[in-house]
Scaffold this motif. Structure first.
Motif, PDB file in Angstrom:
ATOM      1  N   LEU A  12       5.768   2.576 -11.267  1.00  0.00           N
ATOM      2  CA  LEU A  12       6.089   3.976 -10.997  1.00  0.00           C
ATOM      3  C   LEU A  12       4.913   4.855 -11.412  1.00  0.00           C
ATOM      4  O   LEU A  12       4.156   4.509 -12.322  1.00  0.00           O
ATOM      5  N   ALA A  13       4.755   5.990 -10.776  1.00  0.00           N
ATOM      6  CA  ALA A  13       3.697   6.934 -11.138  1.00  0.00           C
ATOM      7  C   ALA A  13       3.910   7.460 -12.554  1.00  0.00           C
ATOM      8  O   ALA A  13       5.049   7.599 -13.022  1.00  0.00           O
ATOM      9  N   THR A  14       2.830   7.750 -13.235  1.00  0.00           N
ATOM     10  CA  THR A  14       2.916   8.375 -14.549  1.00  0.00           C
ATOM     11  C   THR A  14       3.239   9.862 -14.385  1.00  0.00           C
ATOM     12  O   THR A  14       2.979  10.459 -13.345  1.00  0.00           O
ATOM     13  N   GLY A  15       3.819  10.438 -15.422  1.00  0.00           N
ATOM     14  CA  GLY A  15       4.010  11.883 -15.480  1.00  0.00           C
ATOM     15  C   GLY A  15       5.083  12.462 -14.586  1.00  0.00           C
ATOM     16  O   GLY A  15       5.162  13.680 -14.426  1.00  0.00           O
ATOM     17  N   ILE A  16       5.944  11.623 -13.983  1.00  0.00           N
ATOM     18  CA  ILE A  16       6.978  12.173 -13.109  1.00  0.00           C
ATOM     19  C   ILE A  16       8.322  12.230 -13.834  1.00  0.00           C
ATOM     20  O   ILE A  16       8.523  11.562 -14.850  1.00  0.00           O
ATOM     21  N   GLU A  17       9.235  13.028 -13.288  1.00  0.00           N
ATOM     22  CA  GLU A  17      10.571  13.135 -13.882  1.00  0.00           C
ATOM     23  C   GLU A  17      11.343  11.839 -13.658  1.00  0.00           C
ATOM     24  O   GLU A  17      11.235  11.215 -12.601  1.00  0.00           O
ATOM     25  N   ASP A  18      12.123  11.477 -14.654  1.00  0.00           N
ATOM     26  CA  ASP A  18      12.833  10.195 -14.546  1.00  0.00           C
ATOM     27  C   ASP A  18      14.284  10.321 -15.016  1.00  0.00           C
ATOM     28  O   ASP A  18      14.789   9.463 -15.733  1.00  0.00           O
ATOM     29  N   HIS A  19      14.946  11.408 -14.629  1.00  0.00           N
ATOM     30  CA  HIS A  19      16.304  11.601 -15.137  1.00  0.00           C
ATOM     31  C   HIS A  19      17.241  10.494 -14.647  1.00  0.00           C
ATOM     32  O   HIS A  19      16.941   9.736 -13.716  1.00  0.00           O
ATOM     33  N   ASP A  34       0.811  -1.222   0.000  1.00  0.00           N
ATOM     34  CA  ASP A  34       0.000   0.000   0.000  1.00  0.00           C
ATOM     35  C   ASP A  34       0.842   1.270   0.000  1.00  0.00           C
ATOM     36  O   ASP A  34       0.456   2.289  -0.577  1.00  0.00           O
ATOM     37  N   VAL A  35       2.005   1.214   0.658  1.00  0.00           N
ATOM     38  CA  VAL A  35       2.885   2.383   0.674  1.00  0.00           C
ATOM     39  C   VAL A  35       3.396   2.666  -0.745  1.00  0.00           C
ATOM     40  O   VAL A  35       3.448   3.822  -1.182  1.00  0.00           O
ATOM     41  N   HIS A  36       3.743   1.614  -1.454  1.00  0.00           N
ATOM     42  CA  HIS A  36       4.196   1.784  -2.844  1.00  0.00           C
ATOM     43  C   HIS A  36       3.044   2.276  -3.722  1.00  0.00           C
ATOM     44  O   HIS A  36       3.223   3.172  -4.558  1.00  0.00           O
ATOM     45  N   ILE A  37       1.856   1.728  -3.531  1.00  0.00           N
ATOM     46  CA  ILE A  37       0.690   2.142  -4.309  1.00  0.00           C
ATOM     47  C   ILE A  37       0.366   3.616  -4.066  1.00  0.00           C
ATOM     48  O   ILE A  37       0.030   4.360  -5.001  1.00  0.00           O
ATOM     49  N   ASP A  38       0.491   4.062  -2.815  1.00  0.00           N
ATOM     50  CA  ASP A  38       0.238   5.473  -2.517  1.00  0.00           C
ATOM     51  C   ASP A  38       1.225   6.381  -3.243  1.00  0.00           C
ATOM     52  O   ASP A  38       0.871   7.487  -3.687  1.00  0.00           O
ATOM     53  N   ALA A  39       2.471   5.935  -3.365  1.00  0.00           N
ATOM     54  CA  ALA A  39       3.471   6.720  -4.089  1.00  0.00           C
ATOM     55  C   ALA A  39       3.097   6.857  -5.562  1.00  0.00           C
ATOM     56  O   ALA A  39       3.387   7.873  -6.204  1.00  0.00           O
ATOM     57  N   ILE A  40       2.416   5.846  -6.090  1.00  0.00           N
ATOM     58  CA  ILE A  40       2.013   5.865  -7.498  1.00  0.00           C
ATOM     59  C   ILE A  40       0.780   6.738  -7.714  1.00  0.00           C
ATOM     60  O   ILE A  40       0.750   7.585  -8.609  1.00  0.00           O
ATOM     61  N   TYR A  41      -0.253   6.558  -6.887  1.00  0.00           N
ATOM     62  CA  TYR A  41      -1.542   7.174  -7.159  1.00  0.00           C
ATOM     63  C   TYR A  41      -1.851   8.429  -6.340  1.00  0.00           C
ATOM     64  O   TYR A  41      -2.518   9.336  -6.840  1.00  0.00           O
ATOM     65  N   LYS A  42      -1.379   8.485  -5.107  1.00  0.00           N
ATOM     66  CA  LYS A  42      -1.702   9.644  -4.270  1.00  0.00           C
ATOM     67  C   LYS A  42      -0.604  10.705  -4.303  1.00  0.00           C
ATOM     68  O   LYS A  42      -0.851  11.881  -4.548  1.00  0.00           O
TER      69      LYS A  42
END
Length: 496
Positions: free
Chosen positions: A375-382, A331-339
């Motif tokens: 991983l969450a969509t739309g985030i920076e991935d340098h 759930d902690v990983h899921i929150d990082a993705i969606y919330k």
């Protein structure tokens, strides 16, 4: 009819095969030099062979059905290897191997929780019903309206499908042990949302995976791509690679042409088997879009991911074909993705080591390893982020395998992340798996597979019905082919 299909992923390949078989002149336009979309494959100078995307061969019967429709079988094209164990799950206090045998699976459950073996039987019996009903009757519908579901049989079975119960609550009814719950919840991660947001209907994935088995096509997942391309070609479909669709022109409520590599080509119908949002961005008439930008911004997308393709100069012991690293809280990983929309602090990830099953994927005594972190969509991935998380994943692989300093043994390395999904697939937000299969984005509530303003423009793939995943994408191609044939029939009837 002369039909253009934009994109040679699984839905495009499927649609091409069915439409060519129906006698249409089919042209598949693919921007890359090979078919497959997210399921492309590449070979390195060192001799490593990497499947770029899908690696879980589940629901083998659905895939087999495609080949049967053309009088063929998967065995005509590749050897399908059953994996045993199907995969391993790494928890903070140990490793759980998931056996292929049903009785061994029951035994495993019973050892963890008294009575869970019998409950597994009950769970799988209900899951089998949902699988046979869902995959056999629901996912084949074009979902133009809810009336398609208004049949006595569907009404009779509606309660058994558990559409209004969330998956997490459903699993809790059967199992108490946290490892068993994690094991049963894992498959819905592919659907792109928390188990609390996914309908219990999708326990059908537990049946399609665990009961029907986890397999591997010898030579890699790309063998399935090549087989489908062969069937479509044999039926008469023509494939055009390095062919970039740049503009869709319409007149009098119909698509007239597509500009491909600067050349305008006329077609009687067009199927966008590329990213739905991207297909609509090609429309010269912006008013002909099914959905405005605001629509997509409100949608819940399945995750993107960080992928590493790694070639090691020696074998890595104690590693299975599929391994899930679940030492931290899901759930902690899921929150990082969606919330929170951020890089996870304690990530879960998946490792695929096909060279354990298939020597052709790595030369000599070397190893092929694919690492994937949702991983969450739309985030920076340098690059610095990518490398940091590679180090973190490798440390956990080292702990499992007992091999030290894995980074010094890397002979080949390539990363793939959010910006690559955007660049290569025009993926909205860099999504890897399409729209999440939440209840509010299921069936009729998904983006429509027909354009509402242009009669001869259609859509296929993971952003429309039936949804994300390889088997659903194959089915999507078949559904849209049927819709195109209906259009042709209506046009014929008007002329007589």
């Amino acid at each position: 009819m002369k039909i253009a299909i934009i994109g040679a992923g699984f839905s495009g390949l499927s649609a091409a095969a069915y439409l060519a078989k129906a006698g249409h002149e089919v042209h598949v336009l693919e921007k890359h030099h090979q078919p497959g979309g997210r399921a492309r494959q590449f070979t390195t100078e060192e001799g490593f062979v990497f499947d770029m995307g899908p690696s879980w061969y589940w629901m083998p019967d659905i895939i087999e059905n495609f080949f049967r429709d053309f009088g063929r079988t998967t065995s005509d094209f590749f050897e399908l290897i059953p994996l045993d164990p199907q995969f391993e799950m790494v928890f903070s206090d140990g490793i759980t191997a998931i056996p292929a045998d049903d009785e061994e699976m029951k035994k495993l459950f019973e050892e963890m929780e008294p009575g869970a073996g019998e409950k597994l039987d009950a769970f799988m019996k209900a899951a089998q019903f949902k699988y046979e009903e869902g995959m056999g009757k629901f996912v084949i519908l074009p979902c133009h309206s809810w009336l398609e579901f208004a049949t006595p049989q569907i009404a009779q079975n509606a309660l058994k499908l558990d559409l209004l119960t969330n998956f997490r609550s459903y699993v809790k009814k059967y199992f108490k042990h946290p490892k068993l719950r994690a094991l049963m919840e894992f498959p819905v991660i592919f659907l792109g949302a928390s188990p609390e947001k996914i309908p219990a209907l999708y326990s059908l994935m537990n049946y399609g995976g665990y009961a029907l088995g986890t397999h591997y096509p010898q030579g890699g997942f790309y063998k399935l791509v090549g087989a489908m391309e062969s069937i479509a070609s044999e039926a008469g479909a023509q494939f055009h690679y390095n062919a970039c669709a740049e503009k869709i022109k319409s007149e009098e409520k119909r698509v007239k042409s597509i500009t491909v590599n600067g050349e305008e080509l006329e077609f009687d119908a067009v199927i966008g088997a590329s990213d739905y949002h991207h297909t609509e961005s090609l429309l010269e008439d912006t008013h002909a879009k099914n959905y405005p930008e605001s629509y997509w911004k409100k949608k819940t997308f399945a995750p993107s991911c960080l992928i590493y393709y790694l070639g090691f100069n020696e074998k890595i012991p104690n590693l299975k074909h599929h391994t899930l690293f679940f030492e931290h809280d899901l759930d902690v990983h899921i929150d990082a993705i969606y919330k929170d929309k951020k890089w996870p602090e304690e990530p879960l990830f998946y490792a695929c080591c096909p060279s354990k099953t298939d020597p052709s994927t790595a030369p000599g005594e070397k190893e092929n390893l694919f690492l994937l972190m949702p991983l969450a969509t739309g985030i920076e991935d340098h690059e610095s982020y990518r490398e940091e998380y590679l180090s973190r994943m490798l440390r956990r692989v080292e702990k499992l395998t007992g091999v030290k300093d894995l980074h010094t043994k890397i002979e080949y390395k390539r990363s793939y992340c959010v910006s690559d999904f955007i660049q290569d697939y025009n993926a909205y937000g860099g999504n890897a798996y399409g729209l999440a299969n939440t209840l509010s984005q299921t069936a009729v509530l998904k983006p429509k597979l027909r354009n509402k303003k242009l009669k001869n423009l259609f859509y296929a793939g993971q952003l429309t019905v039936p949804g994300p995943g390889v088997p659903p994408a194959i089915i999507s191609g078949k559904i849209v082919a049927t819709e195109v044939n209906k259009l042709q029939k209506k046009q014929y009837e008007k002329t007589i």
